[in-house]
Design an enzyme around this catalytic site. Structure first.
Site, PDB file in Angstrom:
ATOM      1  N   TRP A 151       0.695  -1.282  -0.084  1.00  0.00           N
ATOM      2  CA  TRP A 151      -0.063  -0.053  -0.010  1.00  0.00           C
ATOM      3  C   TRP A 151       0.836   1.272  -0.080  1.00  0.00           C
ATOM      4  O   TRP A 151       0.295   2.386  -0.273  1.00  0.00           O
ATOM      5  CB  TRP A 151      -1.043  -0.076   1.055  1.00  0.00           C
ATOM      6  CG  TRP A 151      -0.274  -0.398   2.428  1.00  0.00           C
ATOM      7  CD1 TRP A 151      -0.543  -1.490   3.102  1.00  0.00           C
ATOM      8  CD2 TRP A 151       0.524   0.365   3.398  1.00  0.00           C
ATOM      9  NE1 TRP A 151       0.263  -1.607   4.265  1.00  0.00           N
ATOM     10  CE2 TRP A 151       0.957  -0.317   4.557  1.00  0.00           C
ATOM     11  CE3 TRP A 151       0.863   1.644   3.140  1.00  0.00           C
ATOM     12  CZ2 TRP A 151       1.763  -0.001   5.736  1.00  0.00           C
ATOM     13  CZ3 TRP A 151       1.986   2.140   4.256  1.00  0.00           C
ATOM     14  CH2 TRP A 151       2.115   1.268   5.509  1.00  0.00           C
ATOM     15  N   ASN A 152       2.151   1.117   0.129  1.00  0.00           N
ATOM     16  CA  ASN A 152       2.957   2.236   0.490  1.00  0.00           C
ATOM     17  C   ASN A 152       3.102   3.273  -0.960  1.00  0.00           C
ATOM     18  O   ASN A 152       3.104   4.582  -0.650  1.00  0.00           O
ATOM     19  CB  ASN A 152       4.257   2.160   1.231  1.00  0.00           C
ATOM     20  CG  ASN A 152       4.964   1.440   0.410  1.00  0.00           C
ATOM     21  OD1 ASN A 152       4.740   0.126  -0.196  1.00  0.00           O
ATOM     22  ND2 ASN A 152       6.266   1.479   0.680  1.00  0.00           N
ATOM     23  N   LYS A 175      -3.040  -8.146  -7.999  1.00  0.00           N
ATOM     24  CA  LYS A 175      -3.464  -8.168  -6.862  1.00  0.00           C
ATOM     25  C   LYS A 175      -2.981  -6.852  -5.960  1.00  0.00           C
ATOM     26  O   LYS A 175      -1.951  -6.972  -5.363  1.00  0.00           O
ATOM     27  CB  LYS A 175      -3.520  -9.347  -6.372  1.00  0.00           C
ATOM     28  CG  LYS A 175      -3.587  -9.660  -4.733  1.00  0.00           C
ATOM     29  CD  LYS A 175      -4.854  -8.944  -4.145  1.00  0.00           C
ATOM     30  CE  LYS A 175      -4.401  -9.295  -2.812  1.00  0.00           C
ATOM     31  NZ  LYS A 175      -4.353  -7.733  -1.794  1.00  0.00           N
ATOM     32  N   GLY A 228       6.241  -6.339  -0.658  1.00  0.00           N
ATOM     33  CA  GLY A 228       5.438  -6.391   0.501  1.00  0.00           C
ATOM     34  C   GLY A 228       6.368  -6.944   1.665  1.00  0.00           C
ATOM     35  O   GLY A 228       7.635  -6.867   1.761  1.00  0.00           O
ATOM     36  N   GLU A 250      10.346  -8.471  -3.334  1.00  0.00           N
ATOM     37  CA  GLU A 250      11.048  -7.210  -2.514  1.00  0.00           C
ATOM     38  C   GLU A 250      10.396  -7.167  -1.226  1.00  0.00           C
ATOM     39  O   GLU A 250       9.077  -6.754  -1.294  1.00  0.00           O
ATOM     40  CB  GLU A 250      10.762  -6.109  -3.409  1.00  0.00           C
ATOM     41  CG  GLU A 250      11.216  -5.994  -4.960  1.00  0.00           C
ATOM     42  CD  GLU A 250      12.609  -5.659  -4.964  1.00  0.00           C
ATOM     43  OE1 GLU A 250      13.389  -5.310  -3.994  1.00  0.00           O
ATOM     44  OE2 GLU A 250      13.174  -5.665  -6.126  1.00  0.00           O
ATOM     45  N   LEU A 251      11.163  -7.006  -0.238  1.00  0.00           N
ATOM     46  CA  LEU A 251      10.518  -7.113   0.992  1.00  0.00           C
ATOM     47  C   LEU A 251      11.143  -5.838   1.965  1.00  0.00           C
ATOM     48  O   LEU A 251      11.521  -5.071   1.238  1.00  0.00           O
ATOM     49  CB  LEU A 251      11.186  -8.498   1.843  1.00  0.00           C
ATOM     50  CG  LEU A 251      10.744  -9.707   0.696  1.00  0.00           C
ATOM     51  CD1 LEU A 251      11.188 -11.004   1.571  1.00  0.00           C
ATOM     52  CD2 LEU A 251       9.076  -9.815   0.557  1.00  0.00           C
ATOM     53  N   CYS A 284      10.129   1.055   1.973  1.00  0.00           N
ATOM     54  CA  CYS A 284      11.208   0.063   2.550  1.00  0.00           C
ATOM     55  C   CYS A 284      12.382   0.281   2.657  1.00  0.00           C
ATOM     56  O   CYS A 284      13.134  -0.342   3.396  1.00  0.00           O
ATOM     57  CB  CYS A 284      10.782  -1.371   1.324  1.00  0.00           C
ATOM     58  SG  CYS A 284      10.951  -0.467  -0.163  1.00  0.00           S
ATOM     59  N   GLU A 385      11.458  -4.248  11.700  1.00  0.00           N
ATOM     60  CA  GLU A 385      11.024  -3.290  10.776  1.00  0.00           C
ATOM     61  C   GLU A 385       9.636  -2.298  11.310  1.00  0.00           C
ATOM     62  O   GLU A 385       8.743  -3.177  11.549  1.00  0.00           O
ATOM     63  CB  GLU A 385      10.560  -3.577   9.222  1.00  0.00           C
ATOM     64  CG  GLU A 385      10.269  -2.526   8.072  1.00  0.00           C
ATOM     65  CD  GLU A 385      10.015  -3.073   6.860  1.00  0.00           C
ATOM     66  OE1 GLU A 385       9.087  -3.967   6.943  1.00  0.00           O
ATOM     67  OE2 GLU A 385      10.519  -2.490   5.871  1.00  0.00           O
TER      68      GLU A 385
HETATM   69  P1  NAD Z   1       1.976  -7.168   3.245  1.00  0.00           P
HETATM   70  O1  NAD Z   1       3.039  -8.119   3.181  1.00  0.00           O
HETATM   71  O2  NAD Z   1       1.127  -6.844   4.371  1.00  0.00           O
HETATM   72  O3  NAD Z   1       1.080  -7.012   1.791  1.00  0.00           O
HETATM   73  C1  NAD Z   1       1.478  -7.034   0.830  1.00  0.00           C
HETATM   74  C2  NAD Z   1       0.709  -7.611  -0.255  1.00  0.00           C
HETATM   75  O4  NAD Z   1       0.366  -9.115  -0.254  1.00  0.00           O
HETATM   76  C3  NAD Z   1      -0.852  -7.157  -0.214  1.00  0.00           C
HETATM   77  O5  NAD Z   1      -1.482  -7.077  -1.456  1.00  0.00           O
HETATM   78  C4  NAD Z   1      -1.516  -8.304   0.627  1.00  0.00           C
HETATM   79  O6  NAD Z   1      -2.733  -8.430   0.335  1.00  0.00           O
HETATM   80  C5  NAD Z   1      -0.840  -9.370  -0.037  1.00  0.00           C
HETATM   81  N1  NAD Z   1      -0.807 -10.725   0.685  1.00  0.00           N
HETATM   82  C6  NAD Z   1      -1.174 -10.952   2.000  1.00  0.00           C
HETATM   83  N2  NAD Z   1      -0.878 -12.329   2.290  1.00  0.00           N
HETATM   84  C7  NAD Z   1      -0.954 -12.981   1.307  1.00  0.00           C
HETATM   85  C8  NAD Z   1      -0.847 -14.315   0.909  1.00  0.00           C
HETATM   86  N3  NAD Z   1      -1.018 -15.122   1.820  1.00  0.00           N
HETATM   87  N4  NAD Z   1      -0.681 -14.543  -0.475  1.00  0.00           N
HETATM   88  C9  NAD Z   1      -0.535 -13.698  -1.419  1.00  0.00           C
HETATM   89  N5  NAD Z   1      -0.643 -12.386  -1.137  1.00  0.00           N
HETATM   90  C10 NAD Z   1      -0.848 -11.799   0.163  1.00  0.00           C
HETATM   91  O7  NAD Z   1       2.608  -5.811   3.011  1.00  0.00           O
HETATM   92  P2  NAD Z   1       2.340  -4.096   3.070  1.00  0.00           P
HETATM   93  O8  NAD Z   1       1.915  -4.045   4.590  1.00  0.00           O
HETATM   94  O9  NAD Z   1       1.111  -4.005   2.302  1.00  0.00           O
HETATM   95  O10 NAD Z   1       3.328  -3.392   2.910  1.00  0.00           O
HETATM   96  C11 NAD Z   1       4.432  -3.207   3.625  1.00  0.00           C
HETATM   97  C12 NAD Z   1       5.608  -3.834   3.572  1.00  0.00           C
HETATM   98  O11 NAD Z   1       6.069  -3.929   2.243  1.00  0.00           O
HETATM   99  C13 NAD Z   1       6.685  -3.534   4.344  1.00  0.00           C
HETATM  100  O12 NAD Z   1       7.383  -4.716   4.950  1.00  0.00           O
HETATM  101  C14 NAD Z   1       7.662  -2.919   3.483  1.00  0.00           C
HETATM  102  O13 NAD Z   1       9.110  -2.973   3.823  1.00  0.00           O
HETATM  103  C15 NAD Z   1       7.651  -3.763   2.199  1.00  0.00           C
HETATM  104  N6  NAD Z   1       8.006  -3.042   0.857  1.00  0.00           N
HETATM  105  C16 NAD Z   1       9.263  -3.449   0.401  1.00  0.00           C
HETATM  106  C17 NAD Z   1       9.581  -2.672  -0.643  1.00  0.00           C
HETATM  107  C18 NAD Z   1      10.665  -3.438  -1.676  1.00  0.00           C
HETATM  108  O14 NAD Z   1      10.836  -2.745  -2.699  1.00  0.00           O
HETATM  109  N7  NAD Z   1      11.592  -3.783  -1.063  1.00  0.00           N
HETATM  110  C19 NAD Z   1       8.832  -1.639  -1.094  1.00  0.00           C
HETATM  111  C20 NAD Z   1       7.764  -1.374  -0.360  1.00  0.00           C
HETATM  112  C21 NAD Z   1       7.068  -1.998   0.616  1.00  0.00           C
END
Ligand code: NAD
Length: 492
Positions: A151-152, A175, A228, A250-251, A284, A385
């Site tokens: 979402w960010n 998604k 995510g 990308e985490l 991130c 984090e």
């Molecule tokens: P999240 O992991 O909660 O969700 C990310 C996506 O995954 C959402 O669309 C969610 O609905 C989906 N999802 C959740 N459970 C799932 C499953 N079991 N199977 C498939 N999809 C699933 O992350 P968030 O809270 O939306 O975002 C914040 C995180 O993202 C932070 O940890 C941040 O560091 C990371 N992030 C990383 C980068 C990067 O480029 N490395 C960039 C931005 C954000």
């Protein structure tokens, strides 16, 4: 209240389970729209549409040059709609208008850059070691690709995946995060109005456990590209591994911003504040650990506190606002919990330390820019984090000590090094374990510059020419030009 159905096969798609959920405005603290709550049947419809578009119709008929030209048109269309897309992003995630409009204005470059690469994906003629054969390689799209986004920075991070996937010739099911679905739906409409054939890009909306998992495990999905949290990334990897699907992740991060005594301190302080308080720390690549040399510790902390303390909070739509709300209710609770954890661990809050109750913050989900000193790198506030405006300050003695602390993390996404010693800049850049090192700057990204993490920060790289490899397979073709048939029971 407006309703947003999914988008499948070039058309609006009502949820088969007839279920909807609300999406909220973090500044107003109230719902502003409802979004379709997809299920596994909706996922199946979307993947089937993507598979059909991959195997028949206009998309596989296009030459790579035509695909590249179309992508440049798509980029221009996004540029024309940058303001309205940015407005939706602000509404859904509360980030600053200036930040989101900046991102949307930059985003077309991804379509232009990867559009340019589309017809430069050469195979090669192999200089074979066997007589009577001709062999060459072809670069082919991996197939239906699932893109799962957070979402960010919903659309920018989507473009990092979508542009190379399309340039490679893949078709896609997106998604988006359940907190920020609308801008992705609008983007796909913009792309189709600009000429993208139906079914090439589809969007399913809903929750990770329902829609995301069904997408990851769908038999026709060949590749998953995810941004995510590391928890979800690990889960996706577990789901995909037995099915032998390609995965890029990308985490998260806990990136160190390292300030040496020989740095231009004014510039370093700006970089430190930008690294953690820009975007309300919800990136991130946030520089959430400030590693500062003991000799300048007090001076740097005083200056960072002073600058961060002047940050103007409030309505993210106003151009003068510098720190907006936290994007989601669960994230607000998480940031506040980490502030408590840090206090219990014995860290000292020298700025902020709780929810913001300034009048200009209204009912929004705001947290004061928060700085903790007296942090030891083993504390949770230094290892986990937070994804919010919370900075942990850790002193170090010398270069070796800085490297030891910087690398004592399960993450490895980014790092900042602030020094006027050129040799030190190179030494540190070599020794730090991370996907990116910024020297005397922080938070710079480009469509040309590979981005990604080591260790728990992920698998694979986005951006730059190499990112397109993640969406390609190599096929080898052997042609017999006159080799005599030998013993059929012995390998040639
Ligand atoms: P999240 O992991 O909660 O969700 C990310 C996506 O995954 C959402 O669309 C969610 O609905 C989906 N999802 C959740 N459970 C799932 C499953 N079991 N199977 C498939 N999809 C699933 O992350 P968030 O809270 O939306 O975002 C914040 C995180 O993202 C932070 O940890 C941040 O560091 C990371 N992030 C990383 C980068 C990067 O480029 N490395 C960039 C931005 C954000």
């Amino acid at each position: 209240m407006q309703s947003f159905p999914m988008h499948i096969g070039g058309a609006a798609h009502e949820p088969l389970g007839k279920d909807w959920f609300e999406t909220e405005d973090p500044f107003l603290g109230e719902a502003w729209a409802q979004v379709a709550r997809g299920n596994a049947d909706d996922v199946d419809a979307a993947v089937t549409a993507a598979h059909t578009a991959f195997t028949s119709g206009p998309w596989p008929e296009m030459t790579a040059t035509q695909r590249g030209a179309l992508m440049r048109t798509l980029g221009d269309a996004v540029a024309d709609h940058a303001a309205e897309l940015a407005e939706t992003e602000v509404r859904d995630n509360g980030k600053l208008w200036v930040e989101m409009f900046g991102q949307l204005s930059y985003l077309p470059q991804w379509f232009h850059y990867y559009g340019g690469l589309a017809d430069k994906l050469d195979g090669s003629v192999l200089p074979l070691d066997k007589k009577g054969f001709f062999a060459y390689t072809r670069r082919e799209p991996v197939g239906v690709t699932a893109i799962i986004t957070p979402w960010n920075s919903p659309l920018l991070l989507l473009a990092w995946k979508l542009a190379p996937a399309l340039a490679a010739g893949c078709t896609v099911v997106i998604k988006p995060s359940e907190f920020t679905s609308v801008s992705t739906l609008q983007l796909v409409t913009v792309l189709e109005e600009a000429g993208l054939p139906p079914g090439v890009v589809n969007v399913v909306t809903g929750f990770g456990a329902e829609v995301g998992s069904a997408l990851v495990t769908h038999p026709l999905v060949r590749k998953i590209s995810f941004t995510g949290s590391d928890v979800t990334g690990r889960r996706i990897n577990e789901l995909a591994a037995p099915l032998l699907k390609h995965v890029s992740l990308e985490l998260g991060g806990k990136s160190p911003n390292i300030v040496f005594e020989d740095a231009d301190l004014e510039s370093a302080v700006n970089g430190v504040v930008s690294g953690i308080f820009a975007a309300t720390g919800q990136t991130c690549l946030a520089g959430s650990r400030l590693l500062v040399q003991e000799t300048v510790h007090d001076d740097v902390v005083r200056r960072v506190v002073e600058l961060a303390g002047t940050a103007k909070m409030g309505n993210p739509r106003e151009e003068t606002t510098q720190v907006g709300p936290i994007a989601t209710r669960p994230q607000l609770a998480k940031v506040l919990e980490y502030i408590d954890i840090a206090q219990h661990e014995g860290a000292h809050p020298v700025l902020g330390g709780g929810r913001a109750d300034r009048p200009e913050c209204g009912d929004g989900w705001f947290v004061e820019p928060t700085i903790f000193t007296g942090v030891d790198n083993s504390m949770r506030i230094a290892q986990e984090e937070v994804f919010g405006p919370v900075l942990a300050v850790i002193p170090f003695e010398d270069e070796d000590d800085a490297v030891r602390i910087a690398n004592d993390s399960r993450f490895g996404l980014g790092a900042g090094v602030w020094t006027s010693d050129i040799g030190r800049a190179f030494r540190m850049s070599e020794r730090i374990q991370s996907g990116t090192v910024w020297v005397n700057t922080y938070r710079a990204v480009s469509f040309m510059a590979p981005f990604g993490g080591v260790k728990d920060s992920g698998l694979g790289r986005e951006n730059g020419a190499e990112a397109i490899e993640a969406y390609l397979e190599t096929k080898t073709v052997w042609v017999n030009t006159g080799a005599p048939s030998g013993n059929p029971f012995v390998m040639r």
